[in-house]
Design a protein around this motif. Structure first.
Motif, mmCIF file in Angstrom:
data_model
loop_
_atom_site.group_PDB
_atom_site.id
_atom_site.type_symbol
_atom_site.label_atom_id
_atom_site.label_comp_id
_atom_site.label_asym_id
_atom_site.label_seq_id
_atom_site.Cartn_x
_atom_site.Cartn_y
_atom_site.Cartn_z
ATOM 1 N N VAL A 465 0.813 -1.223 0.000
ATOM 2 C CA VAL A 465 0.000 0.000 0.000
ATOM 3 C C VAL A 465 0.844 1.269 0.000
ATOM 4 O O VAL A 465 0.306 2.351 -0.221
ATOM 5 C CB VAL A 465 -0.966 0.033 1.207
ATOM 6 C CG1 VAL A 465 -1.907 -1.146 1.189
ATOM 7 C CG2 VAL A 465 -0.199 0.086 2.523
ATOM 8 N N THR A 466 2.139 1.176 0.255
ATOM 9 C CA THR A 466 2.966 2.376 0.262
ATOM 10 C C THR A 466 3.542 2.641 -1.115
ATOM 11 O O THR A 466 3.879 1.716 -1.858
ATOM 12 C CB THR A 466 4.125 2.263 1.276
ATOM 13 O OG1 THR A 466 4.936 1.146 0.923
ATOM 14 C CG2 THR A 466 3.602 2.105 2.682
ATOM 15 N N GLY A 467 3.666 3.913 -1.439
ATOM 16 C CA GLY A 467 4.228 4.291 -2.729
ATOM 17 C C GLY A 467 5.668 3.854 -2.874
ATOM 18 O O GLY A 467 6.103 3.448 -3.952
ATOM 19 N N LYS A 468 6.456 3.947 -1.791
ATOM 20 C CA LYS A 468 7.858 3.556 -1.873
ATOM 21 C C LYS A 468 7.985 2.087 -2.257
ATOM 22 O O LYS A 468 8.816 1.714 -3.098
ATOM 23 C CB LYS A 468 8.559 3.807 -0.538
ATOM 24 C CG LYS A 468 10.032 3.438 -0.559
ATOM 25 C CD LYS A 468 10.726 3.764 0.753
ATOM 26 C CE LYS A 468 12.207 3.401 0.669
ATOM 27 N NZ LYS A 468 12.929 3.695 1.940
ATOM 28 N N ALA A 469 7.164 1.226 -1.649
ATOM 29 C CA ALA A 469 7.234 -0.200 -1.961
ATOM 30 C C ALA A 469 6.829 -0.464 -3.413
ATOM 31 O O ALA A 469 7.485 -1.227 -4.124
ATOM 32 C CB ALA A 469 6.339 -0.989 -1.003
ATOM 33 N N ARG A 470 5.750 0.164 -3.858
ATOM 34 C CA ARG A 470 5.312 -0.063 -5.235
ATOM 35 C C ARG A 470 6.362 0.390 -6.240
ATOM 36 O O ARG A 470 6.626 -0.296 -7.234
ATOM 37 C CB ARG A 470 3.993 0.666 -5.490
ATOM 38 C CG ARG A 470 2.817 -0.009 -4.815
ATOM 39 C CD ARG A 470 1.507 0.636 -5.190
ATOM 40 N NE ARG A 470 0.400 -0.059 -4.547
ATOM 41 C CZ ARG A 470 -0.856 0.340 -4.569
ATOM 42 N NH1 ARG A 470 -1.167 1.461 -5.207
ATOM 43 N NH2 ARG A 470 -1.800 -0.351 -3.969
ATOM 44 N N ALA A 471 6.954 1.549 -5.990
ATOM 45 C CA ALA A 471 7.972 2.049 -6.910
ATOM 46 C C ALA A 471 9.165 1.102 -6.955
ATOM 47 O O ALA A 471 9.702 0.809 -8.035
ATOM 48 C CB ALA A 471 8.417 3.447 -6.489
ATOM 49 N N ALA A 472 9.597 0.610 -5.783
ATOM 50 C CA ALA A 472 10.755 -0.285 -5.741
ATOM 51 C C ALA A 472 10.459 -1.614 -6.421
ATOM 52 O O ALA A 472 11.321 -2.166 -7.124
ATOM 53 C CB ALA A 472 11.168 -0.516 -4.290
ATOM 54 N N ILE A 473 9.249 -2.136 -6.230
ATOM 55 C CA ILE A 473 8.888 -3.406 -6.875
ATOM 56 C C ILE A 473 8.845 -3.241 -8.388
ATOM 57 O O ILE A 473 9.318 -4.104 -9.140
ATOM 58 C CB ILE A 473 7.533 -3.910 -6.327
ATOM 59 C CG1 ILE A 473 7.676 -4.308 -4.856
ATOM 60 C CG2 ILE A 473 7.013 -5.084 -7.143
ATOM 61 C CD1 ILE A 473 6.356 -4.481 -4.135
#
Length: 737
Positions: A465-473
């Motif tokens: 749900v976090t933007g940082k995680a989505r961007a990194a994935i």
């Protein structure tokens, strides 16, 4: 309208050392610059910057910020220039006014620019000096206060934009009073009936419970007096928009809300906060799960307070907030309450970063700009940060990690560090092994189990749900796909060198990168693997004397590579040729000459194909061959039917100027003449419009599908390029069916 001396007196009331001459110069200059300009209300235009300055005096801001507020519209709306502002008021105020001018221009193109790009530019503009944001918020607050004078056609758009961007930004900066006023005015504008209903019920409830509220307050005062705690107790009611949002979020009726009225307890210092909490919890039963200590673990915007709910006198549930006066001041005014803005210290932005976690969030958010590939990704990341409630979790070493509600151990891992997230294979929550997709709760201790061999699955993107995680994935997924293409390209290139009787050496290829317009060997190999570059071009870049082995077109030019399933891919994959045994090596490809060629050929029904595309043929029994561009998502439907795949190549006579079918989607402004402008551009390039279809409509934009006939990919690229430059066009994309 406020007089000149009144403004100066307001500033000197909290800053006796204010630069009176500076404020007077700014007042007179702005008044003369705006001259006879008027607002929609009919008032002199100068009344607007004056009111913005007055709002900022309530926040007790420094002289430079007040002067910038007076001048904030001069460069945009008058003959004033940045050089003139610098000369008269200094470069610091000049920078502030110019930053606000850029934001004003941004507002003027709101209808033409996506909201994502708006937010991206807004945060970039305010990152250098957060005072730009404070003036902008005050500017927006006065604008919504006078929103009823704005034409109805613009009113709803401004109100919605304020709810989407400016109110959450005020909240993120800790400016609760400004946030609540922005929300309530916009709520009243967008949903007047709902607003009136809630306000009416609040008034009736206040009248009915007035005696009960006074009784509860008196009981609290007696208990605190007995414990010798000096406390100021005030009652407060939830704001209409806050009530509406809670009713929407929890799907409950007004009567089911238990925290409409609450009490605030202000004490002298932090120890007395916990003493007051002890008095309340020992005097009345507490409501389980309703205690939050934001003093020991402040919110990301620096908000600090203790929240608790008790079953008070007359068995009523009572919500309380316990804080010091300094905490209360910050809760109301947020980042503007910092002493940094007093005594002429406004330019020390590093001091602000040290003092305010809210400004630290702004800095980190701007850093995300470098991690998102497009404004839409950035908007997704930032809105998650703006709108989500938070949970507070801990690492095994006690480090506090704040996450949006609903966050998973994967989000936690990426919040610790990107490398921790990429290597995550499991998690222990409070000492027990838990699923990586389980939502975390307040107070959880999370231990991440890692492996250096792990690559994050693309499916994680739908879980976090976090933007940082989505961007990194997304970045890790793109890197993995690129590595696969590069591996395939390496096999193809090595085989091409062997056919040419040469030895493949990365050192020699590295020296020839400039001939291939690539910056690294991996770029070259990935381009070959994707079918964007022919392996023989790689060989000839190192050994120019090698003969070009590609078949020639009727014009004597080498035919384009036939893509994944053409000549290149044949080096790695085996397919069964129609009517024969599995083909091996480099079998001949079928020439495609267009709809009037020798073969029964048709083009992909949802997107077409044009010369210059890398193409693949799909055999349709009894009907002939359907030609698809290699990037068409429709090809996945034939993955399990390899016997139908055919190697095909273009063999067209360019002199005949035959047109080929292609589909594009155009996002255009909803303005008279937009369609005519688009059609004229297409006509100027001698392309045919075979069909037009309106996909979606909105007050601001239309999405339109065009089926065109074009000569080749270069022709199509020129059309798309010109369309993108048109002022009525927001975006153009090719559709690959």
């Amino acid at each position: 309208m406020m007089r000149q001396y009144e403004l100066v007196e307001r500033v000197k009331a909290y800053n006796p050392n204010a630069d009176e001459a500076l404020l007077n110069r700014a007042y007179v200059y702005a008044m003369k610059a705006h001259g006879t300009q008027t607002r929609a209300s009919g008032d002199p235009y100068f009344s607007h910057p004056l009111e913005v300055a007055a709002i900022l005096t309530d926040l007790r801001l420094d002289d430079a910020t007040i002067a910038a507020a007076l001048l904030h519209d001069t460069i945009e709306d008058t003959d004033a220039t940045r050089d003139e502002i610098d000369a008269l008021f200094g470069p610091q105020i000049g920078r502030l006014v110019e930053g606000l001018t850029k934001l004003k221009k941004l507002d003027l193109v709101t209808k033409e620019a996506a909201q994502a790009e708006n937010l991206r530019r807004l945060l970039l503009a305010i990152a250098d000096d957060v005072r730009v944001l404070l003036v902008k918020l005050a500017d927006r607050l006065h604008n919504v206060r006078t929103l009823h004078f704005v034409p109805a056609s613009k009113r709803a758009r401004i109100a919605q934009e304020t709810l989407d961007l400016y109110a959450p930004l005020a909240a993120r900066m800790g400016m609760q009073a400004m946030r609540e006023e922005l929300e309530d005015i916009c709520f009243k504008t967008l949903f007047p009936d709902a607003y009136d209903t809630i306000v009416g019920r609040l008034n009736r409830l206040a009248e009915r419970n007035a005696a009960s509220i006074q009784e509860i307050q008196s009981a609290f005062e007696e208990r605190f007096a007995a414990a010798k705690i000096e406390a100021q107790i005030t009652g407060r009611a939830k704001r209409p928009y806050s009530i509406w949002r809670k009713m929407e979020r929890k799907s409950v009726a007004f009567e089911q809300l238990s925290d409409i009225f609450a009490f605030r307890v202000n004490v002298a210092d932090v120890p007395n906060c916990y003493r007051a909490l002890g008095v309340l919890h020992t005097g009345w039963p507490t409501v389980p799960g309703r205690f939050k200590d934001y003093i020991s673990t402040p919110k990301e915007n620096d908000y600090r307070s203790i929240h608790t709910t008790i079953v008070g006198p007359d068995h009523q549930r009572v919500e309380l907030q316990i804080r010091t006066e300094a905490m209360h001041r910050f809760a109301e005014y947020g980042i503007a309450a910092h002493a940094l803005y007093k005594d002429g210290l406004g330019g020390d932005r590093e001091g602000l970063t040290r003092e305010s976690r809210a400004y630290g969030w702004l800095r980190r958010t701007v850093e995300l700009l470098a991690e998102g590939d497009n404004p839409e990704e950035f908007l997704e990341h930032t809105k998650l940060e703006l709108f989500s409630d938070q949970v507070f979790c801990f690492t095994p070493k006690g480090r506090l990690i704040a996450l949006p509600r609903g966050a998973t151990p994967i989000d936690f891992a990426y919040a610790v560090h990107t490398s921790v997230g990429n290597g995550c294979v499991g998690a222990k929550v409070n000492g027990r092994t838990e699923s990586l997709v389980k939502a975390l709760s307040n107070g959880d201790e999370v231990e991440i189990i890692r492996s250096d061999a792990q690559t994050p699955p693309a499916a994680w993107e739908a879980v976090v749900v976090t933007g940082k995680a989505r961007a990194a994935i997304r970045r890790a997924t793109r890197s993995a796909v690129r590595a696969q293409y590069a591996g395939l390209g390496r096999q193809i290139v090595q085989r091409a060198f062997e056919r040419a009787g040469k030895t493949f050496a990365e050192e020699r290829l590295r020296a020839s990168l400039h001939r291939l317009a690539r910056t690294s060997v991996e770029d070259v190999l990935a381009a070959v693997g994707r079918g964007e570059m022919h392996s023989i071009d790689v060989v000839r870049s190192v050994y120019p004397e090698v003969r070009d082995e590609r078949p020639q077109t009727s014009q004597g030019m080498a035919a384009p590579a036939s893509g994944w399933f053409g000549l290149e891919r044949a080096a790695s994959l085996r397919f069964k040729a129609p009517g024969g045994e599995p083909a091996d090596g480099e079998r001949p490809s079928i020439p495609i000459r267009g709809l009037r060629g020798d073969l029964p050929v048709r083009f992909a029904p949802d997107g077409g194909a044009v010369p210059g595309d890398r193409i693949v043929g799909i055999l349709d029994p009894g009907q002939g061959i359907t030609i698809y561009p290699i990037q068409s998502p429709a090809l996945k439907d034939f993955d399990d039917q390899p016997e139908r795949w055919l190697d095909v190549r273009w063999d067209v006579d360019l002199a005949k100027r035959e047109r080929f079918p292609v589909r594009i989607t155009v996002t255009s402004l909803n303005e008279p003449g937009s369609l005519a402008t688009i059609a004229n551009i297409i006509y100027a390039y001698e392309a045919n419009i075979d069909d037009v279809h309106m996909v979606s409509r909105s007050p601001d934009f239309h999405d339109i599908l065009f089926d065109l006939g074009v000569f080749d990919a270069k022709h199509l690229g020129a059309i798309i390029g010109d369309l993108r430059q048109a002022p009525v066009v927001s975006n153009v994309e090719r559709v690959n069916g």
